[in-house]
Write a protein that holds these residues in place. Structure first.
Motif, PDB file in Angstrom:
ATOM      1  N   MET A  64     110.444 -22.438  47.420  1.00 35.92           N
ATOM      2  CA  MET A  64     110.609 -21.009  47.137  1.00 35.92           C
ATOM      3  C   MET A  64     109.334 -20.433  46.540  1.00 35.92           C
ATOM      4  O   MET A  64     108.917 -19.318  46.876  1.00 35.92           O
ATOM      5  N   LYS A  65     108.713 -21.192  45.652  1.00 31.82           N
ATOM      6  CA  LYS A  65     107.483 -20.731  45.020  1.00 31.82           C
ATOM      7  C   LYS A  65     106.367 -20.554  46.048  1.00 31.82           C
ATOM      8  O   LYS A  65     105.592 -19.588  45.979  1.00 31.82           O
ATOM      9  N   VAL A  66     106.279 -21.477  46.986  1.00 33.87           N
ATOM     10  CA  VAL A  66     105.253 -21.390  48.034  1.00 33.87           C
ATOM     11  C   VAL A  66     105.438 -20.097  48.829  1.00 33.87           C
ATOM     12  O   VAL A  66     104.473 -19.372  49.084  1.00 33.87           O
ATOM     13  N   TYR A  67     106.677 -19.804  49.215  1.00 41.37           N
ATOM     14  CA  TYR A  67     106.919 -18.596  50.012  1.00 41.37           C
ATOM     15  C   TYR A  67     106.661 -17.339  49.186  1.00 41.37           C
ATOM     16  O   TYR A  67     106.047 -16.386  49.672  1.00 41.37           O
ATOM     17  N   THR A  68     107.098 -17.359  47.942  1.00 48.50           N
ATOM     18  CA  THR A  68     106.901 -16.206  47.061  1.00 48.50           C
ATOM     19  C   THR A  68     105.426 -15.894  46.876  1.00 48.50           C
ATOM     20  O   THR A  68     105.036 -14.720  46.782  1.00 48.50           O
ATOM     21  N   MET A  69     104.598 -16.912  46.837  1.00 49.51           N
ATOM     22  CA  MET A  69     103.157 -16.712  46.681  1.00 49.51           C
ATOM     23  C   MET A  69     102.484 -16.362  48.011  1.00 49.51           C
ATOM     24  O   MET A  69     101.498 -15.631  48.045  1.00 49.51           O
ATOM     25  N   ALA A  70     103.030 -16.873  49.108  1.00 49.87           N
ATOM     26  CA  ALA A  70     102.410 -16.646  50.419  1.00 49.87           C
ATOM     27  C   ALA A  70     102.522 -15.192  50.861  1.00 49.87           C
ATOM     28  O   ALA A  70     101.607 -14.655  51.501  1.00 49.87           O
ATOM     29  N   ILE A  71     103.620 -14.546  50.518  1.00 51.78           N
ATOM     30  CA  ILE A  71     103.843 -13.165  50.972  1.00 51.78           C
ATOM     31  C   ILE A  71     102.783 -12.204  50.428  1.00 51.78           C
ATOM     32  O   ILE A  71     102.100 -11.526  51.211  1.00 51.78           O
ATOM     33  N   PRO A  72     102.595 -12.098  49.111  1.00 47.51           N
ATOM     34  CA  PRO A  72     101.582 -11.148  48.629  1.00 47.51           C
ATOM     35  C   PRO A  72     100.155 -11.537  49.005  1.00 47.51           C
ATOM     36  O   PRO A  72      99.280 -10.676  49.111  1.00 47.51           O
ATOM     37  N   GLN A  73      99.913 -12.823  49.222  1.00 45.40           N
ATOM     38  CA  GLN A  73      98.574 -13.277  49.578  1.00 45.40           C
ATOM     39  C   GLN A  73      98.317 -13.202  51.086  1.00 45.40           C
ATOM     40  O   GLN A  73      97.204 -13.455  51.547  1.00 45.40           O
ATOM     41  N   ALA A  81     105.515 -20.318  59.424  1.00 49.03           N
ATOM     42  CA  ALA A  81     106.154 -21.634  59.373  1.00 49.03           C
ATOM     43  C   ALA A  81     107.557 -21.523  58.787  1.00 49.03           C
ATOM     44  O   ALA A  81     108.498 -22.172  59.262  1.00 49.03           O
ATOM     45  N   PHE A  82     107.704 -20.691  57.778  1.00 53.92           N
ATOM     46  CA  PHE A  82     109.021 -20.479  57.173  1.00 53.92           C
ATOM     47  C   PHE A  82     109.955 -19.763  58.157  1.00 53.92           C
ATOM     48  O   PHE A  82     111.086 -20.199  58.387  1.00 53.92           O
ATOM     49  N   LYS A  83     109.476 -18.681  58.716  1.00 54.03           N
ATOM     50  CA  LYS A  83     110.355 -17.815  59.503  1.00 54.03           C
ATOM     51  C   LYS A  83     110.655 -18.363  60.893  1.00 54.03           C
ATOM     52  O   LYS A  83     111.630 -17.958  61.523  1.00 54.03           O
ATOM     53  N   ARG A  84     109.833 -19.264  61.372  1.00 54.70           N
ATOM     54  CA  ARG A  84     110.037 -19.831  62.707  1.00 54.70           C
ATOM     55  C   ARG A  84     110.605 -21.249  62.655  1.00 54.70           C
ATOM     56  O   ARG A  84     110.718 -21.909  63.684  1.00 54.70           O
ATOM     57  N   ALA A  85     111.003 -21.674  61.487  1.00 50.68           N
ATOM     58  CA  ALA A  85     111.526 -23.036  61.342  1.00 50.68           C
ATOM     59  C   ALA A  85     112.811 -23.201  62.143  1.00 50.68           C
ATOM     60  O   ALA A  85     113.758 -22.439  61.976  1.00 50.68           O
ATOM     61  N   PRO A  86     112.870 -24.188  63.036  1.00 54.52           N
ATOM     62  CA  PRO A  86     114.096 -24.416  63.816  1.00 54.52           C
ATOM     63  C   PRO A  86     115.158 -25.089  62.953  1.00 54.52           C
ATOM     64  O   PRO A  86     114.854 -25.746  61.952  1.00 54.52           O
ATOM     65  N   GLY A  87     116.408 -24.895  63.345  1.00 53.56           N
ATOM     66  CA  GLY A  87     117.485 -25.547  62.618  1.00 53.56           C
ATOM     67  C   GLY A  87     117.689 -24.951  61.239  1.00 53.56           C
ATOM     68  O   GLY A  87     117.599 -23.750  61.036  1.00 53.56           O
ATOM     69  N   ARG A  88     117.947 -25.817  60.268  1.00 52.58           N
ATOM     70  CA  ARG A  88     118.220 -25.361  58.907  1.00 52.58           C
ATOM     71  C   ARG A  88     116.990 -24.680  58.315  1.00 52.58           C
ATOM     72  O   ARG A  88     115.883 -25.224  58.363  1.00 52.58           O
TER      73      ARG A  88
END
Length: 237
Positions: A139-148, A156-163
């Protein structure tokens, strides 16, 4: 079928629309709010005319009870047709919200300079690393990736297949908060469109159900209007 033994039904529907008028302040975008006010005002004016017409029919001594019912049914059918413009606006508001949401929450473009195979391998490597992390770390990685603006991580997060790597609700919240901070005008418009589409749909459903109960086939009035942008949704007829 309504007869002169039954109270004029229009006043209760007018009261419902006036109740919706009290919610207009929830629409914070000035242009959308002003247009919504116009839409509700015109809808109430149509019901004003219908109410007077119903009273005239019901007090017409020349009409039998059956004649009164037939006249009121005809009036209801005509009024349903008069509201076609409002039904279309409900569809337009839905389309505008969907379109703006898609633009604001769009998947960022893939970085240039790589083939499709190279991009797929890079994303796969990123997801392997992300799945090795604990949920809070992820969660921290995604939270930091968005503003940066770290495009590859976001993809990678949004296109992840499956779960999904993290709960979709968290992705939506992080994205929304970022949009609110970086695009406040667009964010406000999206929120206003959300209120507008829900309330216009509720109003349209109420009117179609009520007026359609007099024998008019509401399917004769399809409402699939499409507009080019989200501006001037609820102005004049």
């Amino acid at each position: 079928m309504i007869t002169n033994a039954i109270v004029n039904p229009v006043s209760s529907r007018k009261a419902m629309l006036r109740q919706w008028q009290t919610f207009i302040a929830k629409v914070e975008d000035d242009g959308i709010r002003e247009g919504y006010e116009t839409t509700l005002r015109k809808a109430i004016e149509i019901l004003d005319g219908m109410e007077k017409a119903v009273d005239a029919i019901r007090t017409n001594a020349a009409l039998s009870e059956q004649g009164i019912g037939e006249k009121i049914n005809e009036l209801a059918k005509a009024t349903l047709k008069d509201f076609t413009w409002l039904f279309s606006k409900a569809d337009e508001a839905e389309a505008a919200y969907t379109r703006l949401h898609a633009v604001l929450f769009a998947l960022p473009d893939a970085p240039k300079g790589f083939t499709e195979i190279e991009l797929a391998l890079r994303e796969q490597e990123l997801r392997t690393w992300l799945r090795s992390l604990s949920e809070p770390e992820c969660m921290k990685v995604y939270t930091m990736a968005i503003p940066q603006g770290e495009t590859e991580i976001i993809r990678a997060f949004k296109r992840a297949p499956g779960r999904p790597l993290i709960l979709l609700e968290i992705v939506e919240r992080v994205d929304r908060e970022h949009i609110e901070q970086t695009k406040p005008k667009e964010s406000l418009r999206l929120q206003s469109l959300d209120v507008l589409r829900q309330e216009l749909r509720a109003i349209a459903t109420m009117l179609q159900g009520w007026l359609g109960s007099y024998g008019q086939d509401v399917n004769k009035f399809p409402t699939h209007g499409v507009i080019k942008d989200g501006h001037h949704l609820v102005g004049g007829r």
